[in-house]
Design a protein around this motif. Structure first.
Motif, PDB file in Angstrom:
ATOM      1  N   GLU A  91      -9.536  -1.742  -4.938  1.00  0.00           N
ATOM      2  CA  GLU A  91      -8.410  -2.410  -4.249  1.00  0.00           C
ATOM      3  C   GLU A  91      -8.085  -1.677  -2.928  1.00  0.00           C
ATOM      4  O   GLU A  91      -7.931  -2.297  -1.877  1.00  0.00           O
ATOM      5  CB  GLU A  91      -7.213  -2.403  -5.202  1.00  0.00           C
ATOM      6  N   TYR A  92      -8.032  -0.351  -2.990  1.00  0.00           N
ATOM      7  CA  TYR A  92      -7.779   0.449  -1.784  1.00  0.00           C
ATOM      8  C   TYR A  92      -8.858   0.169  -0.722  1.00  0.00           C
ATOM      9  O   TYR A  92      -8.570  -0.004   0.451  1.00  0.00           O
ATOM     10  CB  TYR A  92      -7.813   1.940  -2.101  1.00  0.00           C
ATOM     11  N   ARG A 111      -5.238   6.245   4.514  1.00  0.00           N
ATOM     12  CA  ARG A 111      -3.804   6.208   4.207  1.00  0.00           C
ATOM     13  C   ARG A 111      -3.166   7.571   4.480  1.00  0.00           C
ATOM     14  O   ARG A 111      -2.065   7.653   5.032  1.00  0.00           O
ATOM     15  CB  ARG A 111      -3.579   5.828   2.734  1.00  0.00           C
ATOM     16  N   ASN A 152      -0.008   2.538 -15.725  1.00  0.00           N
ATOM     17  CA  ASN A 152      -1.157   3.039 -14.957  1.00  0.00           C
ATOM     18  C   ASN A 152      -1.396   4.507 -15.310  1.00  0.00           C
ATOM     19  O   ASN A 152      -1.258   5.392 -14.473  1.00  0.00           O
ATOM     20  CB  ASN A 152      -0.882   2.926 -13.456  1.00  0.00           C
ATOM     21  N   LYS A 199      -9.334   0.412 -15.069  1.00  0.00           N
ATOM     22  CA  LYS A 199      -8.186   0.003 -14.235  1.00  0.00           C
ATOM     23  C   LYS A 199      -8.075   0.926 -13.016  1.00  0.00           C
ATOM     24  O   LYS A 199      -7.779   0.478 -11.905  1.00  0.00           O
ATOM     25  CB  LYS A 199      -6.890   0.048 -15.047  1.00  0.00           C
ATOM     26  N   SER A 201      -3.417  -5.532 -14.586  1.00  0.00           N
ATOM     27  CA  SER A 201      -3.332  -5.727 -13.138  1.00  0.00           C
ATOM     28  C   SER A 201      -2.801  -7.106 -12.805  1.00  0.00           C
ATOM     29  O   SER A 201      -3.036  -8.072 -13.515  1.00  0.00           O
ATOM     30  CB  SER A 201      -4.712  -5.568 -12.501  1.00  0.00           C
ATOM     31  N   GLY A 202      -2.096  -7.131 -11.692  1.00  0.00           N
ATOM     32  CA  GLY A 202      -1.596  -8.419 -11.194  1.00  0.00           C
ATOM     33  C   GLY A 202      -0.147  -8.368 -10.776  1.00  0.00           C
ATOM     34  O   GLY A 202       0.428  -9.393 -10.405  1.00  0.00           O
ATOM     35  N   LYS A 257       0.502   5.523  -4.600  1.00  0.00           N
ATOM     36  CA  LYS A 257       1.080   6.102  -5.824  1.00  0.00           C
ATOM     37  C   LYS A 257       0.088   7.018  -6.529  1.00  0.00           C
ATOM     38  O   LYS A 257       0.485   7.785  -7.394  1.00  0.00           O
ATOM     39  CB  LYS A 257       1.535   4.991  -6.761  1.00  0.00           C
TER      40      LYS A 257
HETATM   41  C1  6PG Z   1      -2.348  -3.865  -9.863  1.00  0.00           C
HETATM   42  C2  6PG Z   1      -1.997  -2.831  -8.831  1.00  0.00           C
HETATM   43  C3  6PG Z   1      -0.858  -1.956  -9.242  1.00  0.00           C
HETATM   44  C4  6PG Z   1      -0.310  -0.962  -8.208  1.00  0.00           C
HETATM   45  C5  6PG Z   1      -0.922  -0.997  -6.841  1.00  0.00           C
HETATM   46  C6  6PG Z   1      -0.138  -0.222  -5.819  1.00  0.00           C
HETATM   47  O1  6PG Z   1      -3.497  -3.865 -10.231  1.00  0.00           O
HETATM   48  O2  6PG Z   1      -1.488  -4.665 -10.256  1.00  0.00           O
HETATM   49  O3  6PG Z   1      -3.102  -2.026  -8.650  1.00  0.00           O
HETATM   50  O4  6PG Z   1      -1.286  -1.240 -10.381  1.00  0.00           O
HETATM   51  O5  6PG Z   1       1.020  -1.273  -8.075  1.00  0.00           O
HETATM   52  O6  6PG Z   1      -2.205  -0.519  -6.916  1.00  0.00           O
HETATM   53  O7  6PG Z   1      -0.685   1.033  -5.707  1.00  0.00           O
HETATM   54  P1  6PG Z   1      -0.397   1.978  -4.478  1.00  0.00           P
HETATM   55  O8  6PG Z   1       1.104   2.134  -4.405  1.00  0.00           O
HETATM   56  O9  6PG Z   1      -1.073   3.254  -4.822  1.00  0.00           O
HETATM   57  O10 6PG Z   1      -0.938   1.288  -3.272  1.00  0.00           O
END
Ligand code: 6PG
Length: 474
Positions: free
Chosen positions: A191-192, A289, A104, A184, A130-131, A262
């Protein structure tokens, strides 16, 4: 002659290990390497039967075991460790070889690395994957950047191990240099936002409507069968249905309510600020968060006056579904606008519809409605916003009364819904005939002679606020 590996993976923590296994399972001989050889040995001992693994003890052995052009995937922590691995391997490679960074990484780092390696004749392919660990093993969504030439050599392999939806691989060449990692990053931002919206829906059903976690799990299970169908909705119902073994309480009640991060969501917002793209849904999710995690501030503020949700409100489950769907459309609309803005800024020529296509499977935000997003961009590749697409326009038209009710009820009850309400504010802002920005321009002109433009004439103007208040051309 000893067999050469088609591709190599260095960095065998869980993501790297699973990606190597995925490649081997698809019949691609894969060289494996790790800083400590123990991990490499373990992988081959445990999973050697899954395919052809070529374990290497040293960097030199690893590089020597790869067919040319060499495809070398690095799966290490973003930042310093990635630079260290590149510095170790680049001198061992030859022109035309490629280093694939599957971590990442920040896209700006990827741009820097790509340029530096390009000058040495090497391809650097920043690749979003991702996944999670399951995806890496069974089929992730893969977002490779880098040169078109590198994709020719790498694409077929990556497409082979990616998730498939209706036979279409969830992998495509995103665009040059940092485009893959940029997309990505925005995926993670969305996703957030998605997670925050789901959490707000839960809060409304729990504290507003007084439903228990197991009941809410059932509600989410039902929603998953409809237009909200997605991986995140599915796992939400699993999490809500889970009981803590130690206490017998709902699992969600024993987890500390401080969300961690993260950093990829934060990056998305930082970059959106630079690009001038209002990704308010993602920003609110990051801030929610941060607020949750500030234990000291929250304890100092606990007990501030305001309504306390009684759980006896008449929040309708269906209203919450509508609010969630409409807010989700806004979050994705904003994220896609950020991709388009990044693409324009860096000349990446990203195909937005193709991004929707490769997010339909494998990744964390995989969702049924991405088919609709793909259709929207297929219909009009230059679509200014998903919100103006016919299908989504209709969806929001149908949902908006419920959406407004939910935001109003939440506000009255004292349940924070930053995601739902900021999405609605964005929607109302977009569709407004006139915005109070005109007044802001007047204020700016008053205190700083920053000038303004008029609705009825070309040019920039200034009012002599400290003088006779006449208007002059700036
Ligand atoms: C993915 C996720 C991955 C990451 C999460 C957790 O696509 O597989 O995005 O890359 O582990 O996003 O991220 P946080 O710890 O910031 O919630």
């Amino acid at each position: 002659m000893t067999e050469l590996a088609r591709i190599g993976v260095t960095g065998l923590a869980v993501m790297g290990r699973n990606l190597a296994r995925n490649l081997a399972r698809h019949g691609h001989p894969v060289a494996v390497h790790n800083r400590s050889y123990g991990r490499t040995k373990e992988l081959v001992e445990e999973f050697g039967h899954e395919g052809t693994f070529l374990p290497a003890e040293t960097a030199e052995q690893f590089v020597a075991s790869l067919e040319r052009p060499r495809r070398l995937v690095i799966m290490v922590k973003a930042g310093g460790p990635t630079d260290a691995v590149i510095d170790e391997f680049a001198p061992l490679l030859e022109p035309g070889d490629m280093i694939v960074d599957g971590g990442n990484a920040h896209f700006a780092d990827t741009r820097r690395r790509e340029q530096a390696l390009r000058e040495r004749g090497l391809h650097f392919v920043g690749t979003g994957i991702s996944g999670g660990e399951e995806g890496a093993l069974h089929g992730p969504s893969i977002m490779p950047g880098g040169s078109a030439e590198s994709y020719e050599a790498l694409g077929p392999l990556l497409e082979d191990i990616s998730a498939k939806v209706d036979g279409t691989p969830c992998c495509t060449h995103v665009g040059p240099d940092g485009a893959g990692h940029f997309v990505k990053m925005v995926h993670n931002g969305i996703e957030y936002a998605d997670m925050q919206l789901i959490a707000e829906a839960y809060d409304l059903l729990r504290r507003g409507a007084g439903r228990q976690p197991a009941e809410i799990a059932d509600i989410f299970r039902g929603w998953n069968e409809g237009r909200l169908g997605s991986y995140l909705i599915e796992i939400t119902s699993e999490v809500l249905a889970h009981t803590d073994a130690a206490t017998g309480k709902p699992f969600v009640d024993v987890v500390l309510d401080q969300a961690e991060q993260k950093g990829t969501g934060r990056w998305t917002v930082q970059i959106a600020l630079d690009l001038g793209v209002p990704v308010s849904g993602i920003a609110e999710a990051v801030f929610a968060r941060s607020l949750s995690g500030d234990a000291d501030l929250r304890s100092a503020a606990r007990g501030l006056p305001g309504p306390v949700p009684t759980g006896a409100s008449d929040v309708l489950v269906d209203d919450v579904e509508q609010a969630l769907y409409a807010s989700k459309i806004v979050a994705y609309a904003q994220g896609f606008n950020q991709i388009q803005a990044g693409s324009a800024e860096y000349n990446w020529n990203i195909d937005a519809g193709a991004m929707a296509t490769i997010w339909r499977g494998g990744c964390i935000i995989r969702a049924k409605f991405l088919d609709r997003i793909k259709a929207a961009y297929d219909g009009d590749p230059g679509l200014p916003s998903l919100l103006v697409d016919d299908h989504f326009q209709e969806a929001v038209r149908g949902a908006q009364d419920a959406w407004r009710r939910v935001v109003a009820t939440a506000t009255t009850m004292g349940i924070p819904v930053p995601g739902f309400s900021s999405a609605l504010a964005y929607y109302d802002g977009l569709r407004a005939e006139r915005l109070p920005a005109a007044l802001v321009q007047g204020q700016r002109d008053f205190f700083g002679a920053h000038t303004y433009r008029r609705v009825d004439r070309e040019g920039s103007f200034h009012v002599l606020w400290g003088g006779d208040r006449g208007e002059v051309t700036a």
